[in-house]
Write a protein that holds these residues in place. Structure first.
Motif, short mmCIF file in Angstrom:
data_model
loop_
_atom_site.label_atom_id
_atom_site.label_comp_id
_atom_site.label_asym_id
_atom_site.label_seq_id
_atom_site.Cartn_x
_atom_site.Cartn_y
_atom_site.Cartn_z
N TYR A 9 0.81 -1.22 0.00
CA TYR A 9 0.00 0.00 0.00
C TYR A 9 0.84 1.27 0.00
O TYR A 9 0.37 2.33 -0.41
CB TYR A 9 -0.94 0.04 1.21
CG TYR A 9 -2.19 -0.79 1.03
CD1 TYR A 9 -3.18 -0.42 0.13
CD2 TYR A 9 -2.41 -1.93 1.79
CE1 TYR A 9 -4.33 -1.17 -0.02
CE2 TYR A 9 -3.55 -2.69 1.65
CZ TYR A 9 -4.52 -2.30 0.74
OH TYR A 9 -5.67 -3.04 0.59
N GLU A 10 2.10 1.21 0.46
CA GLU A 10 2.93 2.42 0.54
C GLU A 10 3.07 3.09 -0.82
O GLU A 10 2.90 4.31 -0.94
CB GLU A 10 4.30 2.09 1.12
CG GLU A 10 4.25 1.77 2.59
CD GLU A 10 5.61 1.36 3.14
OE1 GLU A 10 6.64 1.48 2.43
OE2 GLU A 10 5.65 0.91 4.30
N ARG A 11 3.38 2.32 -1.83
CA ARG A 11 3.54 2.90 -3.18
C ARG A 11 2.22 3.43 -3.72
O ARG A 11 2.18 4.49 -4.35
CB ARG A 11 4.10 1.86 -4.14
CG ARG A 11 5.53 1.54 -3.87
CD ARG A 11 6.04 0.53 -4.87
NE ARG A 11 7.35 0.09 -4.46
CZ ARG A 11 8.23 -0.41 -5.27
NH1 ARG A 11 7.95 -0.55 -6.54
NH2 ARG A 11 9.40 -0.80 -4.82
N LEU A 12 1.15 2.69 -3.49
CA LEU A 12 -0.16 3.12 -3.98
C LEU A 12 -0.60 4.42 -3.31
O LEU A 12 -1.12 5.32 -3.96
CB LEU A 12 -1.19 2.02 -3.74
CG LEU A 12 -0.95 0.68 -4.42
CD1 LEU A 12 -2.00 -0.33 -3.98
CD2 LEU A 12 -0.91 0.82 -5.92
N VAL A 13 -0.37 4.51 -2.00
CA VAL A 13 -0.74 5.72 -1.26
C VAL A 13 0.10 6.90 -1.72
O VAL A 13 -0.42 8.00 -1.96
CB VAL A 13 -0.61 5.48 0.27
CG1 VAL A 13 -0.61 6.79 1.04
CG2 VAL A 13 -1.73 4.57 0.75
N LEU A 36 0.30 12.98 5.56
CA LEU A 36 -0.80 12.40 4.78
C LEU A 36 -0.61 10.90 4.61
O LEU A 36 -1.54 10.12 4.80
CB LEU A 36 -0.89 13.06 3.41
CG LEU A 36 -1.38 14.51 3.37
CD1 LEU A 36 -1.13 15.11 2.00
CD2 LEU A 36 -2.86 14.58 3.73
N ALA A 37 0.60 10.50 4.26
CA ALA A 37 0.89 9.08 4.04
C ALA A 37 0.68 8.28 5.32
O ALA A 37 0.09 7.19 5.28
CB ALA A 37 2.30 8.90 3.51
N CYS A 38 1.15 8.79 6.45
CA CYS A 38 0.99 8.06 7.71
C CYS A 38 -0.48 7.87 8.07
O CYS A 38 -0.89 6.78 8.46
CB CYS A 38 1.72 8.79 8.84
SG CYS A 38 3.50 8.61 8.79
N LEU A 41 -2.00 5.34 5.58
CA LEU A 41 -1.52 3.97 5.79
C LEU A 41 -2.07 3.37 7.09
O LEU A 41 -2.31 2.16 7.16
CB LEU A 41 0.00 3.92 5.77
CG LEU A 41 0.61 4.10 4.38
CD1 LEU A 41 2.11 4.39 4.49
CD2 LEU A 41 0.35 2.89 3.51
N ASN A 42 -2.28 4.19 8.10
CA ASN A 42 -2.87 3.69 9.33
C ASN A 42 -4.34 3.34 9.15
O ASN A 42 -4.91 2.57 9.92
CB ASN A 42 -2.70 4.69 10.47
CG ASN A 42 -1.32 4.65 11.05
OD1 ASN A 42 -0.73 3.59 11.19
ND2 ASN A 42 -0.78 5.81 11.38
N GLU A 70 -9.88 1.41 -1.94
CA GLU A 70 -9.46 1.52 -0.53
C GLU A 70 -8.42 2.62 -0.36
O GLU A 70 -8.48 3.41 0.59
CB GLU A 70 -8.88 0.19 -0.04
CG GLU A 70 -9.91 -0.90 0.13
CD GLU A 70 -9.29 -2.25 0.46
OE1 GLU A 70 -8.06 -2.40 0.34
OE2 GLU A 70 -10.04 -3.15 0.86
N VAL A 71 -7.48 2.70 -1.28
CA VAL A 71 -6.44 3.74 -1.22
C VAL A 71 -7.07 5.11 -1.40
O VAL A 71 -6.75 6.05 -0.67
CB VAL A 71 -5.34 3.47 -2.27
CG1 VAL A 71 -4.44 4.68 -2.44
CG2 VAL A 71 -4.53 2.24 -1.87
N ALA A 72 -7.97 5.25 -2.36
CA ALA A 72 -8.64 6.54 -2.58
C ALA A 72 -9.39 6.98 -1.33
O ALA A 72 -9.31 8.16 -0.93
CB ALA A 72 -9.58 6.45 -3.78
#
Length: 94
Positions: A9-13, A36-38, A41-42, A70-72
């Protein structure tokens, strides 16, 4: 040993955040991007893989689509959460 393991998910996020920031023309610094990423990802379950390329090639179109949704959702939540935290509350302005 662990250097080859990553959360897919890190790359997708990161890609989704970059895309939205570019669309919005928002100025940001690395700290804001990381916040934002943290948050995003949480919001998501971890999905650890050894090789993202291999993982992606074994996903069905349905699973890839579900993960994109889910990422969106997670990134939208992150933007809203960080916006609320950056905006002073009425009682803090006085």
């Amino acid at each position: 040993m662990l250097s080859s393991i990553e959360n897919h998910y890190e790359r997708l996020v990161a890609a989704r955040i970059s895309e939205l920031l570019a669309e919005r023309g928002e100025a940001f610094d690395a700290g804001y991007f990381d916040d934002l990423a943290c948050v995003a990802l949480n919001y998501l379950p971890p999905r650890y893989v050894r090789h993202s390329i291999d993982f992606a090639s074994h996903q069905s179109d349905e699973e890839r689509s579900r993960m994109a949704e889910e990422v969106a959702d997670a990134v939208a939540f992150a933007f809203e959460t960080t916006r609320r935290r950056r905006t002073p509350r009425a009682h803090e302005e006085d």
